[in-house]
Design a protein around this motif. Sequence first.
Motif, PDB file in Angstrom:
ATOM      1  N   UNK A   1      16.746 -11.365  -9.582  1.00 46.83           N
ATOM      2  CA  UNK A   1      16.843 -12.418  -8.566  1.00 46.83           C
ATOM      3  C   UNK A   1      16.496 -13.771  -9.151  1.00 46.83           C
ATOM      4  N   UNK A   2      16.220 -14.733  -8.277  1.00 42.79           N
ATOM      5  CA  UNK A   2      15.865 -16.078  -8.754  1.00 42.79           C
ATOM      6  C   UNK A   2      14.553 -16.582  -8.173  1.00 42.79           C
ATOM      7  N   UNK A   3      13.784 -15.673  -7.571  1.00 45.73           N
ATOM      8  CA  UNK A   3      12.475 -16.042  -7.026  1.00 45.73           C
ATOM      9  C   UNK A   3      11.439 -14.993  -7.407  1.00 45.73           C
ATOM     10  N   UNK A   4      10.227 -15.448  -7.687  1.00 42.84           N
ATOM     11  CA  UNK A   4       9.118 -14.541  -7.984  1.00 42.84           C
ATOM     12  C   UNK A   4       8.293 -14.362  -6.711  1.00 42.84           C
ATOM     13  N   UNK A   5       8.296 -13.153  -6.168  1.00 38.47           N
ATOM     14  CA  UNK A   5       7.650 -12.893  -4.881  1.00 38.47           C
ATOM     15  C   UNK A   5       6.512 -11.879  -4.980  1.00 38.47           C
ATOM     16  N   UNK A   6       6.780 -10.716  -5.589  1.00 39.08           N
ATOM     17  CA  UNK A   6       5.804  -9.620  -5.560  1.00 39.08           C
ATOM     18  C   UNK A   6       4.543  -9.944  -6.369  1.00 39.08           C
ATOM     19  N   UNK A   7       3.466  -9.270  -6.009  1.00 38.54           N
ATOM     20  CA  UNK A   7       2.141  -9.581  -6.550  1.00 38.54           C
ATOM     21  C   UNK A   7       1.465  -8.316  -7.072  1.00 38.54           C
ATOM     22  N   UNK A   8       0.390  -8.490  -7.807  1.00 35.39           N
ATOM     23  CA  UNK A   8      -0.318  -7.326  -8.326  1.00 35.39           C
ATOM     24  C   UNK A   8      -1.816  -7.571  -8.411  1.00 35.39           C
ATOM     25  N   UNK A   9      -2.545  -6.478  -8.312  1.00 35.70           N
ATOM     26  CA  UNK A   9      -4.001  -6.461  -8.484  1.00 35.70           C
ATOM     27  C   UNK A   9      -4.297  -5.528  -9.644  1.00 35.70           C
ATOM     28  N   UNK A  10      -5.065  -5.995 -10.628  1.00 36.86           N
ATOM     29  CA  UNK A  10      -5.345  -5.215 -11.823  1.00 36.86           C
ATOM     30  C   UNK A  10      -6.846  -5.161 -12.050  1.00 36.86           C
ATOM     31  N   UNK A  11      -7.356  -3.951 -12.199  1.00 36.19           N
ATOM     32  CA  UNK A  11      -8.775  -3.785 -12.521  1.00 36.19           C
ATOM     33  C   UNK A  11      -8.926  -2.691 -13.577  1.00 36.19           C
ATOM     34  N   UNK A  12      -9.067  -3.072 -14.847  1.00 35.74           N
ATOM     35  CA  UNK A  12      -9.301  -2.064 -15.886  1.00 35.74           C
ATOM     36  C   UNK A  12     -10.617  -1.340 -15.628  1.00 35.74           C
ATOM     37  N   UNK A  13     -10.634  -0.032 -15.861  1.00 33.62           N
ATOM     38  CA  UNK A  13     -11.837   0.768 -15.662  1.00 33.62           C
ATOM     39  C   UNK A  13     -12.157   1.534 -16.939  1.00 33.62           C
ATOM     40  N   UNK A  14     -13.351   2.097 -16.999  1.00 32.53           N
ATOM     41  CA  UNK A  14     -13.769   2.814 -18.204  1.00 32.53           C
ATOM     42  C   UNK A  14     -13.395   4.288 -18.159  1.00 32.53           C
ATOM     43  N   UNK A  15     -13.041   4.798 -16.973  1.00 28.53           N
ATOM     44  CA  UNK A  15     -12.639   6.200 -16.846  1.00 28.53           C
ATOM     45  C   UNK A  15     -11.838   6.378 -15.560  1.00 28.53           C
ATOM     46  N   UNK A  16     -11.442   7.618 -15.273  1.00 30.30           N
ATOM     47  CA  UNK A  16     -10.735   7.885 -14.016  1.00 30.30           C
ATOM     48  C   UNK A  16      -9.231   7.854 -14.115  1.00 30.30           C
ATOM     49  N   UNK A  17      -8.678   7.541 -15.291  1.00 33.65           N
ATOM     50  CA  UNK A  17      -7.235   7.525 -15.439  1.00 33.65           C
ATOM     51  C   UNK A  17      -6.566   6.341 -14.753  1.00 33.65           C
ATOM     52  N   UNK A  18      -5.293   6.489 -14.448  1.00 37.67           N
ATOM     53  CA  UNK A  18      -4.509   5.410 -13.835  1.00 37.67           C
ATOM     54  C   UNK A  18      -4.301   5.689 -12.353  1.00 37.67           C
ATOM     55  N   UNK A  19      -4.777   4.773 -11.528  1.00 42.44           N
ATOM     56  CA  UNK A  19      -4.617   4.889 -10.079  1.00 42.44           C
ATOM     57  C   UNK A  19      -3.714   3.760  -9.595  1.00 42.44           C
ATOM     58  N   UNK A  20      -2.493   4.105  -9.219  1.00 50.14           N
ATOM     59  CA  UNK A  20      -1.472   3.111  -8.885  1.00 50.14           C
ATOM     60  C   UNK A  20      -1.089   3.224  -7.407  1.00 50.14           C
ATOM     61  N   UNK A  21      -0.994   2.077  -6.742  1.00 51.50           N
ATOM     62  CA  UNK A  21      -0.542   2.021  -5.348  1.00 51.50           C
ATOM     63  C   UNK A  21       0.509   0.929  -5.218  1.00 51.50           C
ATOM     64  N   UNK A  22       1.568   1.186  -4.466  1.00 51.16           N
ATOM     65  CA  UNK A  22       2.583   0.157  -4.218  1.00 51.16           C
ATOM     66  C   UNK A  22       2.811  -0.010  -2.721  1.00 51.16           C
TER      67      UNK A  22
END
Length: 294
Positions: free
Chosen positions: A86-107
């Motif tokens: 597209x030609x517009x940037x709309x979507x956003x993200x929250x990132x919090x690196x952790x020391x354990x627990x693997x990857x927890x992804x939500x959309x």
Amino acid sequence: MKKISFITKVLVSLLSLTIITTVFLGIPVYADSFKVVTLGANLSESEKNEMLLYFQVTKNDANVLEITSKEEYEALGNVATASQLGNKAISCSYIEPTSNGGLNITTNNLTWVTEGMIKNALITAGVENATVVASAPFKVSGTAALTGILKGFENSSGGEKIDENKKTAANEEIVVTGDLGDEIGQADATNLINEIKKNIIKDSPSSDKELTTIVNESIDKYDYDLSTEDIANIKSVMSKINDLDLDYSSLKDDLNNVSNELKDKISSEDVSGFFSKLGRFFSGIFDSLSSFFS
């Protein structure tokens, strides 16, 4: 008094040196937090505030960055189409690196980018533990969030740079998965790419022939009718992933988790596909009989 004056001068000098070093050497300054939020630059101020509220952060407790359409094209332009970006940037993200627990992804509100796609890309990029939320105030493809996630990790506390080859492979992997998803379904596409990648990382093929065998065996296992172009795209990204020399022992849990999370979706889609094939089979018999009697 002279002693106090001397200490003051030293402190001022150190502070000045820090400022000069930061400005002229380009050393980034980060918020005193592991959290990073990326916001689509084309959102209105009220929409940006809405997203900060959704992520439950303020500008005081997270490093808040903006993602532009230009950055999307720089990150994904070589592998994604203009219609996808597209030609517009709309979507956003929250990132919090952790020391354990693997990857927890939500959309949320993303129509093209999925949780599995993001998780697979982060595994390729070498990220093992993190909480990531990708969202938008209304339904969009999610490419700005995708661009922001990798940028967010580089701008989290510590600001560790992600290897450019890993970023390239991760971005291409997401686009290839998304394109496959348009044909065979996102769950099936994510599962297929994850399975091939798992075998590539584990076996480390030493030739194009060995890599091709791994790719073809997984495709044949699920009986996918993929085009020559689809298979070539899969081989291309898998070749890049193979060159990264990723450590299977440290990634296998995350790779297996992707498969386990998709198991129910894949099973239901397989059942649906079975009955679809069964219907086509009986339809073919009926057509043959009709032609015979006519």
